[in-house]
Design a protein around this motif. Structure first.
Motif, PDB file in Angstrom:
ATOM      1  N   UNK A  25       0.835  -1.206   0.000  1.00 40.91           N
ATOM      2  CA  UNK A  25       0.000   0.000   0.000  1.00 40.91           C
ATOM      3  C   UNK A  25       0.871   1.257   0.000  1.00 40.91           C
ATOM      4  N   UNK A  26       1.820   1.319   0.935  1.00 37.06           N
ATOM      5  CA  UNK A  26       2.640   2.520   1.074  1.00 37.06           C
ATOM      6  C   UNK A  26       3.516   2.753  -0.145  1.00 37.06           C
ATOM      7  N   UNK A  27       4.102   1.693  -0.690  1.00 35.46           N
ATOM      8  CA  UNK A  27       4.947   1.842  -1.872  1.00 35.46           C
ATOM      9  C   UNK A  27       4.131   2.345  -3.060  1.00 35.46           C
ATOM     10  N   UNK A  28       2.934   1.805  -3.225  1.00 37.97           N
ATOM     11  CA  UNK A  28       2.085   2.194  -4.362  1.00 37.97           C
ATOM     12  C   UNK A  28       1.579   3.620  -4.210  1.00 37.97           C
ATOM     13  N   UNK A  29       1.300   4.025  -2.970  1.00 38.82           N
ATOM     14  CA  UNK A  29       0.813   5.386  -2.734  1.00 38.82           C
ATOM     15  C   UNK A  29       1.888   6.443  -2.995  1.00 38.82           C
ATOM     16  N   UNK A  30       3.131   6.018  -3.161  1.00 30.75           N
ATOM     17  CA  UNK A  30       4.171   6.950  -3.584  1.00 30.75           C
ATOM     18  C   UNK A  30       4.005   7.356  -5.044  1.00 30.75           C
ATOM     19  N   UNK A  31       3.212   6.585  -5.785  1.00 30.34           N
ATOM     20  CA  UNK A  31       3.074   6.813  -7.231  1.00 30.34           C
ATOM     21  C   UNK A  31       1.630   7.070  -7.671  1.00 30.34           C
ATOM     22  N   UNK A  32       0.653   6.627  -6.877  1.00 28.89           N
ATOM     23  CA  UNK A  32      -0.762   6.801  -7.224  1.00 28.89           C
ATOM     24  C   UNK A  32      -1.485   7.474  -6.071  1.00 28.89           C
ATOM     25  N   UNK A  93      -2.361   6.622   3.365  1.00 27.93           N
ATOM     26  CA  UNK A  93      -1.683   7.743   2.734  1.00 27.93           C
ATOM     27  C   UNK A  93      -1.213   8.760   3.765  1.00 27.93           C
ATOM     28  N   UNK A  94      -1.905   8.821   4.903  1.00 29.15           N
ATOM     29  CA  UNK A  94      -1.609   9.837   5.908  1.00 29.15           C
ATOM     30  C   UNK A  94      -0.784   9.331   7.084  1.00 29.15           C
ATOM     31  N   UNK A  95      -0.793   8.012   7.317  1.00 26.83           N
ATOM     32  CA  UNK A  95      -0.145   7.449   8.497  1.00 26.83           C
ATOM     33  C   UNK A  95       1.051   6.578   8.125  1.00 26.83           C
ATOM     34  N   UNK A  96       2.000   6.415   9.040  1.00 22.32           N
ATOM     35  CA  UNK A  96       3.032   5.392   8.843  1.00 22.32           C
ATOM     36  C   UNK A  96       2.368   4.027   8.721  1.00 22.32           C
ATOM     37  N   UNK A  97       2.962   3.143   7.939  1.00 20.59           N
ATOM     38  CA  UNK A  97       2.363   1.825   7.697  1.00 20.59           C
ATOM     39  C   UNK A  97       2.155   1.050   8.988  1.00 20.59           C
ATOM     40  N   UNK A  98       3.093   1.154   9.930  1.00 27.36           N
ATOM     41  CA  UNK A  98       2.977   0.393  11.175  1.00 27.36           C
ATOM     42  C   UNK A  98       1.746   0.803  11.971  1.00 27.36           C
ATOM     43  N   UNK A 160      -9.691   8.081   9.701  1.00 26.29           N
ATOM     44  CA  UNK A 160      -9.939   7.304   8.488  1.00 26.29           C
ATOM     45  C   UNK A 160      -9.748   5.813   8.738  1.00 26.29           C
ATOM     46  N   UNK A 161      -8.690   5.443   9.454  1.00 26.62           N
ATOM     47  CA  UNK A 161      -8.443   4.025   9.699  1.00 26.62           C
ATOM     48  C   UNK A 161      -9.536   3.419  10.576  1.00 26.62           C
ATOM     49  N   UNK A 162      -9.959   4.128  11.614  1.00 27.34           N
ATOM     50  CA  UNK A 162     -11.030   3.613  12.473  1.00 27.34           C
ATOM     51  C   UNK A 162     -12.351   3.583  11.711  1.00 27.34           C
ATOM     52  N   UNK A 163     -12.555   4.557  10.817  1.00 28.45           N
ATOM     53  CA  UNK A 163     -13.761   4.543   9.987  1.00 28.45           C
ATOM     54  C   UNK A 163     -13.766   3.339   9.065  1.00 28.45           C
ATOM     55  N   UNK A 164     -12.583   2.958   8.555  1.00 24.18           N
ATOM     56  CA  UNK A 164     -12.508   1.790   7.662  1.00 24.18           C
ATOM     57  C   UNK A 164     -12.918   0.516   8.402  1.00 24.18           C
ATOM     58  N   UNK A 165     -12.614   0.439   9.700  1.00 24.42           N
ATOM     59  CA  UNK A 165     -13.024  -0.750  10.463  1.00 24.42           C
ATOM     60  C   UNK A 165     -14.538  -0.804  10.619  1.00 24.42           C
ATOM     61  N   UNK A 166     -15.172   0.372  10.741  1.00 22.20           N
ATOM     62  CA  UNK A 166     -16.637   0.410  10.843  1.00 22.20           C
ATOM     63  C   UNK A 166     -17.289   0.028   9.519  1.00 22.20           C
ATOM     64  N   UNK A 167     -16.706   0.527   8.410  1.00 13.71           N
ATOM     65  CA  UNK A 167     -17.248   0.182   7.091  1.00 13.71           C
ATOM     66  C   UNK A 167     -17.127  -1.317   6.858  1.00 13.71           C
ATOM     67  N   UNK A 168     -15.955  -1.883   7.189  1.00 15.55           N
ATOM     68  CA  UNK A 168     -15.764  -3.322   6.977  1.00 15.55           C
ATOM     69  C   UNK A 168     -16.712  -4.134   7.864  1.00 15.55           C
TER      70      UNK A 168
END
Length: 305
Positions: A25-32, A93-98, A160-168
Motif C-alpha cells: 500500500x505505502x509503496x504504491x501510494x508513492x506513485x498513485x 496515505x496519511x499514516x506510517x504503515x505500522x 480514516x483508519x477507524x472509519x474503515x473498520x466500521x465500514x468493513x
C-alpha cells in the motif's frame, strides 16, 4: 497429509500474503493517489475473480445470485470494495504503515459494537472489557505511547483508519445475510462496486497516465490482497476440521507485516506499536474464543488483512 494440515498450510500462505499488503500500500501510494489505486487494484481483482468463477463453471450461478440479491449487492459493492478501500487507502496515505495496519486489526471489535444496534446483540461485560482493551491499544498506537498528552500525530489518518473498520464491520454484517456461494458473492460485490469506483476516479482523479511502478503495485494489491489471499483463505476454511486453529494462524499476519515494514519501508518500529498491537490482538482472540464457546457455529473467523 491430513485435511487439517493442508488447511494450516493454506492459512499460513494467506497470512504471509496479508502481511505484505501494508508495505505494498505505502509503496504504491508513492506513485498513485488513493482513487487511482482503488480503481486499478479492484479492476485487477475483478478480472481474476471472474476468471476463477467462470473456470469453475459458476457463471449461471453468478447471474442467478445477482438477480436474487440485486439490491443487496448494490449496497455491498458500494461498501466493499469502493468505500472501504477508499477510506483504508486514504488512512494509509496519511499514516506510517505500522500505525495504519495495526489500527486496521481492531475491526472485529467494531463488529462487536455495531452488532448491538444493528443485530440486537447484547454487549456483555466481557465484550465491553475486550473493547476497552483493544481501543486502549488503538490510543497507544495513535499517540506513539504519549498517553499523558494524547498527542495524536495525524488525527485525520487515525479517524480514516477507524472509519474503515466500521465500514468493513458493516459490510460483514450485511454480507452475512447472503447465503449464496461465497466466491460468487465476492465477485458480485466487485462487479457492483466497480461502477462506483469508475465514476469516483474520473471525478476526483484520472486513470491514465500513471507510472509503471504505481500500476505494478496496484496489480499486486488486486491479485494478492483482494484476490488470491481470499481464494486460498476459503480453501483453508473448507479443508479445516477446526477453524479456530486457522483463525489463530491469521493473527500472525500483523506481526509478520512489521518485519516487511521495517526492512522494506525502513520504518523504525516503535515500542508503542508492539504494545498496542498485542493489546488489540489479545482482545480480539479472547472475544472470539468467548463467542465460539457460546455459539460455535456463528463465531466469525478472521478474514481481513
Amino acid at each position: 497429509m491430513s485435511s487439517q494440515t493442508k488447511a494450516c498450510l493454506y492459512a499460513l500462505a494467506t497470512a504471509l500474503m496479508w502481511s505484505t499488503v501494508a508495505t505494498a500500500f505505502k509503496l504504491t501510494l508513492n506513485h498513485l493517489d488513493p482513487w487511482q489505486m482503488v480503481f486499478w487494484s479492484v479492476l485487477t481483482s475483478t478480472l481474476l475473480l471472474g476468471a476463477f468463477v467462470i473456470a469453475q463453471g459458476k457463471w449461471l450461478q453468478l447471474i442467478q445470485q445477482g438477480r436474487e440479491h440485486f439490491g443487496l449487492y448494490i449496497l455491498l459493492g458500494f461498501l466493499n470494495p469502493f468505500l472501504y478501500h477508499i477510506v483504508l487507502f486514504g488512512g494509509y496515505d496519511l499514516l506510517p504503515a505500522q500505525q495504519a495496519q495495526a489500527l486496521n486489526y481492531s475491526w472485529p471489535l467494531a463488529l462487536t459494537l455495531l452488532a448491538v444496534p444493528l443485530l440486537g446483540n447484547k454487549l456483555s461485560f466481557k465484550d465491553g472489557i475486550c473493547c476497552l482493551i483493544a481501543y486502549l491499544g488503538v490510543v497507544i498506537i495513535s499517540t506513539r505511547g504519549e498517553l499523558q498528552n494524547l498527542n495524536f500525530g495525524n488525527p485525520q489518518g487515525v479517524i480514516l483508519m477507524l472509519s474503515s473498520t466500521l465500514v468493513w464491520a458493516l459490510y460483514w454484517i450485511l454480507n452475512a445475510r447472503n447465503k449464496g456461494d461465497s466466491q460468487v458473492g465476492l465477485l458480485l460485490c466487485f462487479l457492483f462496486g466497480l461502477p462506483w469506483i469508475t465514476i469516483a476516479v474520473f471525478w476526483k482523479s484520472s486513470v491514465w497516465p500513471i507510472p509503471v511502478e504505481g500500476l505494478s503495485g496496484a496489480l499486486y494489491i488486486g491479485l494478492v490482497e483482494m484476490g488470491f489471499a481470499y481464494i486460498i483463505w476459503l480453501k483453508a476454511l473448507k479443508l479445516a476440521e477446526n477453524t479456530s486453529v486457522i483463525s489463530n494462524i491469521s493473527y500472525l499476519s500483523p506481526f509478520l507485516s512489521l518485519i516487511f515494514i521495517a526492512n522494506i519501508l525502513n520504518e523504525s518500529i516503535h515500542l508503542s506499536t508492539y504494545v498496542g498491537l498485542v493489546l488489540i490482538v489479545a482482545a480480539v482472540v479472547f472475544q472470539r474464543r468467548k463467542a465460539a464457546s457460546e455459539k460455535p457455529s456463528e463465531a466469525p473467523v478472521m478474514s481481513n488483512h
